[in-house]
Design a protein around this motif. Sequence first.
Motif, mmCIF file in Angstrom:
data_model
loop_
_atom_site.group_PDB
_atom_site.id
_atom_site.type_symbol
_atom_site.label_atom_id
_atom_site.label_comp_id
_atom_site.label_asym_id
_atom_site.label_seq_id
_atom_site.Cartn_x
_atom_site.Cartn_y
_atom_site.Cartn_z
ATOM 1 N N ASN A 250 0.806 -1.228 0.000
ATOM 2 C CA ASN A 250 0.000 0.000 0.000
ATOM 3 C C ASN A 250 0.839 1.278 0.000
ATOM 4 O O ASN A 250 0.442 2.285 0.598
ATOM 5 C CB ASN A 250 -0.940 0.023 1.213
ATOM 6 N N ALA A 271 2.616 -5.783 -2.775
ATOM 7 C CA ALA A 271 1.177 -5.842 -3.032
ATOM 8 C C ALA A 271 0.503 -4.501 -2.769
ATOM 9 O O ALA A 271 0.853 -3.772 -1.837
ATOM 10 C CB ALA A 271 0.541 -6.911 -2.152
ATOM 11 N N ASP A 272 -0.482 -4.203 -3.626
ATOM 12 C CA ASP A 272 -1.401 -3.072 -3.417
ATOM 13 C C ASP A 272 -0.692 -1.724 -3.419
ATOM 14 O O ASP A 272 -1.167 -0.766 -2.792
ATOM 15 C CB ASP A 272 -2.185 -3.255 -2.115
ATOM 16 N N THR A 274 0.755 1.712 -5.497
ATOM 17 C CA THR A 274 0.358 2.535 -6.632
ATOM 18 C C THR A 274 1.561 3.296 -7.154
ATOM 19 O O THR A 274 2.291 3.937 -6.384
ATOM 20 C CB THR A 274 -0.737 3.538 -6.216
ATOM 21 N N ASN A 293 -1.707 -7.197 -7.263
ATOM 22 C CA ASN A 293 -2.669 -6.107 -7.024
ATOM 23 C C ASN A 293 -2.026 -4.715 -7.006
ATOM 24 O O ASN A 293 -2.522 -3.816 -6.321
ATOM 25 C CB ASN A 293 -3.420 -6.330 -5.699
ATOM 26 N N ASN A 294 -0.956 -4.526 -7.754
ATOM 27 C CA ASN A 294 -0.354 -3.201 -7.860
ATOM 28 C C ASN A 294 -0.970 -2.443 -9.038
ATOM 29 O O ASN A 294 -1.363 -3.041 -10.039
ATOM 30 C CB ASN A 294 1.159 -3.336 -8.052
ATOM 31 N N LYS A 295 -1.030 -1.122 -8.911
ATOM 32 C CA LYS A 295 -1.506 -0.256 -9.986
ATOM 33 C C LYS A 295 -0.328 0.570 -10.496
ATOM 34 O O LYS A 295 0.289 1.310 -9.715
ATOM 35 C CB LYS A 295 -2.620 0.658 -9.493
ATOM 36 N N ASN A 330 -2.225 -7.415 -11.392
ATOM 37 C CA ASN A 330 -1.746 -6.044 -11.433
ATOM 38 C C ASN A 330 -2.476 -5.283 -12.539
ATOM 39 O O ASN A 330 -2.838 -5.851 -13.573
ATOM 40 C CB ASN A 330 -0.238 -6.031 -11.694
#
Length: 388
Positions: A250, A271-272, A274, A293-295, A330
Motif C-alpha cells: 500500500n 502488493a497493493d 500505486t 494487485n499493484n496499480k 496487477n
Amino acid sequence: MIQKLTICALFFLIFSQKISAKVYPISSEQEFKNIQSLLVPGDEVEIKNGNYTDWSLSINAKGTAAKPIVIRAEKPGMVIFSGNVNKPIFNLSGDYLLIKGIDFKNCILTKTGVLIELSTSNNCRVSNCNFTTNQAKAQFAPLVIISGNGSNNVVEGCNFTSNIDNQDVQVKISKDSYPKFTLIENNIFRDKNKVSWPNGNGGECVQIGQDPVLLGNQKPETTVRKNRFIHCNAENEVISNKSSGNQYLNNYFEDNDGELVMRGGHDCVIADNTFKGGTGGIRVNGTGHQIINNKIDGIKTAIRLMYGMAKGKEEIGFYIAASDCIIKNNQISNATTGILIGDSKDADWTGKFDTKRYPSPVMQNIAPFNNTIAGNAFKDVKEEVVRK
C-alpha cells in the motif's frame, strides 16, 4: 473483605504509578545524562524549544507497552538539531522508547554520523519527526538506522524532505545480527535529487539489507507500508530490497526517477502499491516473490523480471535470476511494455565487482524461469507481456 482489600490495593498501585511518572525538561546533553538513571515507565523527557548541535545520547532505559518512556519536543517543530554529526545524536538501545516531534535540519553527516539509531532495541518508535535538507559527506550514510538483534521497532509518520547524498532509512543486516519485524509506515519521502557520488549509488529512501550476494537469505521480515515517495530521484533504487521475507504494501510512488527494486533476497510480497508516472515501476531479481494487485500508470516498463548470473537460494551470484515468482492481478496502464520477462540479457559485469569476495559468474545469462503471470489487466499498453 479480602476482595475489597484486593481492589483497594490495585487502585493504590495504579494511582502510585501515575504519581511516579514524571516529565523531565532538559536543554542540554548533560541534563539528560543527569536524569537517565531515574527514568521509569511512563516518564517523559521534554527537550525544550531551541536549536541544538553536538549532542550524542545513548538511551538504554526500559519502558513497557502500556507506559513507554517518551523523548519528545516541548513543541513539535520547535526543537531543531543541525550542524556537524559525527556520532548518533540519539542511540536507542532499550525497550519501549518513543522519540517524537523532533526536527533534524541541515545536519552534515560524516561516515560515523547518524541522526537516530535503534540499536538492539525492542518495541521502540520514531514518530512524527522531520528530516530536512540533511547532507551526507560519506557515501551510503543513512539518517535513520535500525540495527542489531532487536525486534518490533517502528519508524512512523515522519517526513524526509530534500535530503542530500544520503540514504533515508536503513535496516542494517550483518552476518551476525539484524533486527526482526521492523515497521516503516506512513512516512513521506520527497524531493530527493540525484546523488553526487560517481557511481550514482547511495541515495535510497529505504534500504533493507546491504549485501544481497552473501547475506540476501537473511530474513528480517520488515514491513514497508502506506508510505509516499514523491520526486525521489537520488538513484535508480527508490526502495532497495537486499534480504528475504519482507513486505511492501500500500505504498504510493509518484514521478520518481527510480524503481521499487528486489535487488536481492527472496520470498517478498509487493502488493497493493500505486505507481504514477516517473521512470520505473518494479524490478525483480530473486526467487519466490509475490507481486500482486499493484496499480502502475504512466511508466514505460512497469514490471521487469531480470536475468541473473545464478539461480535459486543456494547459488552465489551478483544477480539471481527471477524465478518462481507470482505476478498476478496487477493493473498496468499507459506503458510501452507492461511486463518484461528477461531484462539485462547477457550483460557483462567483467571488472565491475570483486569476484574474490563474490565468487559469482560475470555474465548475466540465466533467464527468468518458472514465474506465474496471470490475471493482469492492461490499458493503453503497446506490448503487454514481452519475453526476451
